[in-house]
Write a protein that holds these residues in place. Structure first.
Motif, PDB file in Angstrom:
ATOM      1  N   PRO A 133       0.729  -1.299  -0.021  1.00 21.57           N
ATOM      2  CA  PRO A 133       0.050  -0.008   0.005  1.00 21.57           C
ATOM      3  C   PRO A 133       0.940   1.164   0.189  1.00 21.57           C
ATOM      4  N   GLY A 134       0.623   2.176  -0.721  1.00 25.43           N
ATOM      5  CA  GLY A 134       1.181   3.402  -0.862  1.00 25.43           C
ATOM      6  C   GLY A 134       3.005   3.295  -1.640  1.00 25.43           C
TER       7      GLY A 134
ATOM      8  N   GLN B 120      -9.987   4.058  -1.948  1.00 25.65           N
ATOM      9  CA  GLN B 120      -9.798   5.052  -2.988  1.00 25.65           C
ATOM     10  C   GLN B 120      -8.617   4.895  -3.825  1.00 25.65           C
ATOM     11  N   ASP B 121      -7.444   4.462  -3.288  1.00 28.00           N
ATOM     12  CA  ASP B 121      -6.221   4.087  -4.149  1.00 28.00           C
ATOM     13  C   ASP B 121      -6.531   3.052  -5.253  1.00 28.00           C
TER      14      ASP B 121
ATOM     15  N   LEU C 231      -9.569   2.482  -6.710  1.00 34.78           N
ATOM     16  CA  LEU C 231     -10.635   3.122  -7.490  1.00 34.78           C
ATOM     17  C   LEU C 231      -9.680   3.989  -8.528  1.00 34.78           C
ATOM     18  N   ALA C 232      -8.804   4.691  -7.828  1.00 33.78           N
ATOM     19  CA  ALA C 232      -7.690   5.158  -8.933  1.00 33.78           C
ATOM     20  C   ALA C 232      -7.164   4.183  -9.948  1.00 33.78           C
ATOM     21  N   ILE C 233      -6.703   3.284  -9.465  1.00 32.39           N
ATOM     22  CA  ILE C 233      -5.706   2.219 -10.182  1.00 32.39           C
ATOM     23  C   ILE C 233      -6.997   1.908 -11.292  1.00 32.39           C
ATOM     24  N   ILE C 234      -8.266   1.461 -11.251  1.00 32.91           N
ATOM     25  CA  ILE C 234      -9.095   0.987 -12.111  1.00 32.91           C
ATOM     26  C   ILE C 234      -9.524   2.013 -12.980  1.00 32.91           C
ATOM     27  N   HIS C 235      -9.704   3.237 -12.741  1.00 30.05           N
ATOM     28  CA  HIS C 235     -10.429   4.335 -13.118  1.00 30.05           C
ATOM     29  C   HIS C 235     -10.417   4.389 -14.810  1.00 30.05           C
TER      30      HIS C 235
END
Length: 114
Positions: free
Chosen positions: A67-68, A97-98, A100-104
């Motif tokens: 993570p991160g 939230q991380d 969601l950003a990856i699969i956006h």
């Protein structure tokens, strides 16, 4: 990660999908993935934080991160959040939230939580 999870993630990569595995134990996750029978012919890259497995040819890949760690700019069709994250104190909302950003950018992105 158990052998059924590893086999499923490898199957997704062989179908041409990019998979991001988010786990607190990158070494164990890579070992579990490498032991899977579906790994025959795959290319494994272990480069101090840039662990990656590429399926045959131009198929998908599996990216393993903490993570991160190196999350900015990471894109994938599937994000697998390992079960070991929440008991180790990682905030569930931040992880989501991380993810969601990856699969956006994926037209059919999905988040899988163990």
């Amino acid at each position: 990660m158990n052998k059924y999870t590893a086999a499923g993630l490898i199957a997704e990569a062989r179908r041409g999908r990019d998979v991001a595995v988010i786990t607190s134990d990158v070494h164990s996750a890579m070992e579990d993935l490498q032991r899977s029978p579906g790994m025959i012919g795959a290319t494994v890259r272990r480069a101090n934080g840039l662990e990656e497995i590429r399926a045959h040819g131009d198929s998908g890949r599996i990216i393993v991160r903490r993570p991160g760690q190196g999350m900015r700019g990471l894109t994938a069709d599937v994000v697998f959040l390992d079960a070991d994250l929440v008991p180790r104190g990682f905030d569930s909302m931040d992880l989501y939230q991380d993810a969601l950003a990856i699969i956006h950018a994926s037209p059919d992105g999905e988040i899988v939580r163990a």
